[in-house]
Design a protein around this motif. Sequence first.
Motif, PDB file in Angstrom:
ATOM      1  N   ALA A 148      20.741 -21.402 -20.695  1.00 17.41           N
ATOM      2  CA  ALA A 148      20.600 -21.435 -22.007  1.00 17.41           C
ATOM      3  C   ALA A 148      21.971 -21.467 -22.858  1.00 17.41           C
ATOM      4  CB  ALA A 148      20.170 -19.589 -22.118  1.00 17.41           C
ATOM      5  N   GLU A 149      23.095 -21.485 -22.213  1.00 18.50           N
ATOM      6  CA  GLU A 149      24.280 -21.263 -22.808  1.00 18.50           C
ATOM      7  C   GLU A 149      25.134 -22.768 -22.583  1.00 18.50           C
ATOM      8  OE1 GLU A 149      26.597 -17.884 -21.908  1.00 18.50           O
ATOM      9  OE2 GLU A 149      25.294 -16.630 -23.353  1.00 18.50           O
ATOM     10  N   GLY A 150      24.456 -23.413 -21.477  1.00 17.97           N
ATOM     11  CA  GLY A 150      25.281 -24.774 -21.114  1.00 17.97           C
ATOM     12  C   GLY A 150      24.862 -25.910 -22.056  1.00 17.97           C
ATOM     13  N   GLU A 151      26.257 -26.453 -22.404  1.00 23.59           N
ATOM     14  CA  GLU A 151      26.224 -27.565 -23.500  1.00 23.59           C
ATOM     15  C   GLU A 151      25.430 -28.476 -22.975  1.00 23.59           C
ATOM     16  OE1 GLU A 151      27.266 -27.132 -26.727  1.00 23.59           O
ATOM     17  OE2 GLU A 151      27.449 -25.156 -26.138  1.00 23.59           O
ATOM     18  N   GLY A 152      25.595 -28.972 -21.558  1.00 20.87           N
ATOM     19  CA  GLY A 152      25.082 -30.227 -21.077  1.00 20.87           C
ATOM     20  C   GLY A 152      23.444 -29.897 -21.132  1.00 20.87           C
ATOM     21  N   PHE A 153      22.846 -28.809 -20.880  1.00 15.40           N
ATOM     22  CA  PHE A 153      21.539 -28.632 -20.652  1.00 15.40           C
ATOM     23  C   PHE A 153      21.140 -28.655 -22.287  1.00 15.40           C
ATOM     24  CE2 PHE A 153      17.654 -26.075 -20.723  1.00 15.40           C
ATOM     25  CZ  PHE A 153      17.178 -26.437 -19.540  1.00 15.40           C
ATOM     26  N   LYS A 154      21.685 -27.979 -23.213  1.00 13.04           N
ATOM     27  CA  LYS A 154      21.321 -28.133 -24.502  1.00 13.04           C
ATOM     28  C   LYS A 154      21.082 -29.717 -25.114  1.00 13.04           C
ATOM     29  CE  LYS A 154      23.278 -23.643 -25.857  1.00 13.04           C
ATOM     30  NZ  LYS A 154      24.277 -23.128 -27.018  1.00 13.04           N
ATOM     31  N   ARG A 155      22.045 -30.486 -24.870  1.00 15.84           N
ATOM     32  CA  ARG A 155      22.148 -31.839 -25.118  1.00 15.84           C
ATOM     33  C   ARG A 155      20.862 -32.469 -24.602  1.00 15.84           C
ATOM     34  NH1 ARG A 155      27.721 -31.495 -24.336  1.00 15.84           N
ATOM     35  NH2 ARG A 155      27.683 -32.775 -22.303  1.00 15.84           N
ATOM     36  N   LEU A 156      20.742 -32.201 -23.330  1.00 14.25           N
ATOM     37  CA  LEU A 156      19.522 -33.000 -22.507  1.00 14.25           C
ATOM     38  C   LEU A 156      18.363 -32.451 -23.335  1.00 14.25           C
ATOM     39  CD1 LEU A 156      18.427 -34.480 -20.376  1.00 14.25           C
ATOM     40  CD2 LEU A 156      18.385 -32.553 -19.019  1.00 14.25           C
ATOM     41  N   ILE A 157      17.925 -31.238 -23.622  1.00 17.11           N
ATOM     42  CA  ILE A 157      16.584 -30.782 -24.108  1.00 17.11           C
ATOM     43  C   ILE A 157      16.355 -31.389 -25.557  1.00 17.11           C
ATOM     44  CG2 ILE A 157      15.470 -28.583 -25.072  1.00 17.11           C
ATOM     45  CD1 ILE A 157      15.274 -28.897 -21.994  1.00 17.11           C
ATOM     46  N   TYR A 170      12.461 -28.246 -29.856  1.00 18.77           N
ATOM     47  CA  TYR A 170      12.119 -27.173 -29.207  1.00 18.77           C
ATOM     48  C   TYR A 170      13.419 -26.434 -29.278  1.00 18.77           C
ATOM     49  CZ  TYR A 170      11.799 -24.130 -25.081  1.00 18.77           C
ATOM     50  OH  TYR A 170      11.719 -23.042 -24.254  1.00 18.77           O
ATOM     51  N   LYS A 171      13.184 -25.075 -29.347  1.00 22.71           N
ATOM     52  CA  LYS A 171      14.248 -24.305 -29.479  1.00 22.71           C
ATOM     53  C   LYS A 171      14.561 -23.547 -28.225  1.00 22.71           C
ATOM     54  CE  LYS A 171      16.381 -20.567 -32.079  1.00 22.71           C
ATOM     55  NZ  LYS A 171      15.961 -19.368 -33.282  1.00 22.71           N
ATOM     56  N   ILE A 172      15.617 -23.653 -27.389  1.00 26.08           N
ATOM     57  CA  ILE A 172      15.987 -23.016 -26.295  1.00 26.08           C
ATOM     58  C   ILE A 172      15.882 -21.459 -26.471  1.00 26.08           C
ATOM     59  CG2 ILE A 172      17.460 -22.807 -24.384  1.00 26.08           C
ATOM     60  CD1 ILE A 172      18.420 -25.559 -24.760  1.00 26.08           C
ATOM     61  N   PRO A 173      15.257 -20.577 -25.975  1.00 24.83           N
ATOM     62  CA  PRO A 173      15.552 -19.195 -26.082  1.00 24.83           C
ATOM     63  C   PRO A 173      16.834 -18.598 -25.588  1.00 24.83           C
ATOM     64  CG  PRO A 173      14.187 -19.704 -23.952  1.00 24.83           C
ATOM     65  CD  PRO A 173      14.461 -20.887 -24.878  1.00 24.83           C
ATOM     66  N   SER A 174      17.205 -17.716 -26.439  1.00 27.89           N
ATOM     67  CA  SER A 174      18.554 -16.995 -25.731  1.00 27.89           C
ATOM     68  C   SER A 174      18.374 -16.300 -24.620  1.00 27.89           C
ATOM     69  CB  SER A 174      18.881 -16.132 -27.114  1.00 27.89           C
ATOM     70  OG  SER A 174      17.982 -15.072 -27.275  1.00 27.89           O
ATOM     71  N   VAL A 175      19.457 -15.782 -24.310  1.00 27.31           N
ATOM     72  CA  VAL A 175      19.431 -15.025 -22.847  1.00 27.31           C
ATOM     73  C   VAL A 175      19.172 -13.618 -23.164  1.00 27.31           C
ATOM     74  CG1 VAL A 175      21.203 -13.759 -21.106  1.00 27.31           C
ATOM     75  CG2 VAL A 175      21.658 -16.148 -22.118  1.00 27.31           C
ATOM     76  N   ILE A 176      18.782 -13.256 -24.398  1.00 21.89           N
ATOM     77  CA  ILE A 176      18.133 -11.809 -24.365  1.00 21.89           C
ATOM     78  C   ILE A 176      16.815 -12.061 -24.560  1.00 21.89           C
ATOM     79  CG2 ILE A 176      17.957  -9.911 -26.278  1.00 21.89           C
ATOM     80  CD1 ILE A 176      20.862 -10.299 -26.944  1.00 21.89           C
ATOM     81  N   THR A 177      16.377 -12.869 -24.981  1.00 24.36           N
ATOM     82  CA  THR A 177      15.047 -13.250 -25.149  1.00 24.36           C
ATOM     83  C   THR A 177      14.336 -13.561 -23.850  1.00 24.36           C
ATOM     84  OG1 THR A 177      15.067 -14.350 -27.380  1.00 24.36           O
ATOM     85  CG2 THR A 177      13.361 -15.021 -26.111  1.00 24.36           C
TER      86      THR A 177
END
Length: 561
Positions: A75-84, A91-98
């Motif tokens: 959820a906080e990985g920049e590589g994963f965010k760019r891929l998604i 699509y909005k990646i849910p936060s860690v709290i969510t």
Amino acid sequence: MRVMTAFGIPLTTFDRLVPVKQTTETSHVVLSKTVVQDTESETEGCVDDPNLFTEKSVVLKRPIIDAFNRISSYAEGEGFKRLIKELAPSYKIPSVITLKNTLDNKYEVTKGILKSCLLAAPHVSITFDAWTETMNEKSFLGVTVHYLKDVSLKSHCLAVAELKERHTAQYLSDIIQKILSDWQIDNSKIVTVVTDNGANVVSAVNRIFGKSKHTPCFAHTINLVATHTVGQQNIKPIISKVREIVKWVKNSVINSDQLIKKQTEAGVPEGKFKKLILDVATRWNSIFFMIRRFLEMVSFLSPILLNDITAPSMPTAIEMNILRQLLELLQPLEFFTKESSGENYITISKVIPMISCLLKQLAQIQPRFDVLSDIKDVLHAEIVRRFGLIEQVKPIAIATILDPRFKNLHFSDPVACSSAMAELRRLSKPDITSSESEGEVTTSLENEESYDFWAHHKMLAHGQKKKKSSSFANDELSLYLSNPVSPLKSNPLELWEDMKTVFPMLYKQSRISFTMVATSVPSERLFSKAGGVMTKTRNRLTGSRLEKILLLADLPEDQWF
């Protein structure tokens, strides 16, 4: 034209497909229409295949690799965010709290469903074991529950409780009682509690349930038998030679590369290369696997060892033959350990038959060396010492008799067999409480090559078929025993579903007996899963969070979100 895919999604369907430009910036990664396989090429591959990409498309690889490297904190990985962002821009990646809140809600719902199932189950068995997580020096108590529902034997994680005090019998019993109260499991419903032979653990069980409900883990017991056997002074030097060779190869990249080279020269395809196995002190069967793999690869190892003056000494021809026959002695123990450690099929009724087959196979082995004759005698003595009175344990004896595959075939003590049958007749009275019908996934007998652990059982079953049925069968048990045993690969729970109208009282008792499991391996497997969850990057994971994750990890796929 074949279009390359990423995670099964055609790259040509992505929203933002623009030509890749040479850039040093990595904050924004783009996918290119040039990442399409050449029409003249016949090679297919995945996005991580280095031979598939040109220089123009190499920029695609980094975010995928980065995403997998950061998957534990995606959820906080920049590589994963760019891929998604490239795969699903909206699509909005849910936060860690969510995510935590979602998992908490799922846990509460799942716990409620499982609690209802346990309340409906008339009988259950539990296993538990303690474990210390070495990274943070935290101790946990893993508890699993086993019960019958419909046509299957169910196994679930009940708790992974953090232990914050000294592991005394009183403290462990308090923790277990608290867990059972939380799940609303009454002590009277528990048929048996399976643990290892630790004094504090056994005392904790006796405090809560009494001695009659404790069942020692048979995998742990067979481990003690094997450890004592391979620890004999006359065999240890030969095993040590193998161990030193394995260490010498594994501790050197050059030696490991030479081993791979020898396999390549012998025509072993890439991806099929074998590695040596080093034994682990806490697992006896790792010695079995170490020796077996060494013997499989000795033709590759010999030239490497002979050409290096620093190499440890190779076992002699006689020692090699000793190792081969030692495997013959240990193989039945390995089968016993593996077969008794299942949690989704009936295991308790196999213990007496497996001991019978184990002793029969051991008697048939004729050692060619004095050292192995001594090892065989030690192994036989250990089996008799630890399992010699197993037929007198009534719950296990009754479970064996109630298994249509075995019945009373493997009893060597007629007094113990008669006593178990008398107890079964007493229990099979009309006042026994009823239970639901069930079934089971057929157990998997993974016999290697031509090895047949159950040869002795098949001989006994064949002999029983030739006997005429008794004409004096005047009760359920007598009539049941007069019929031939069922095929070894048949499902005992499904068999009882077919026989329950003929033998209703025995059917009810089988529902109780088959709830038992033979080993505490299910609770030990929790710790293997915990090791994969509590990593260096998640070393601050709390005990309560770990417990929730492991319980949810037990869910089948159809019960997920």
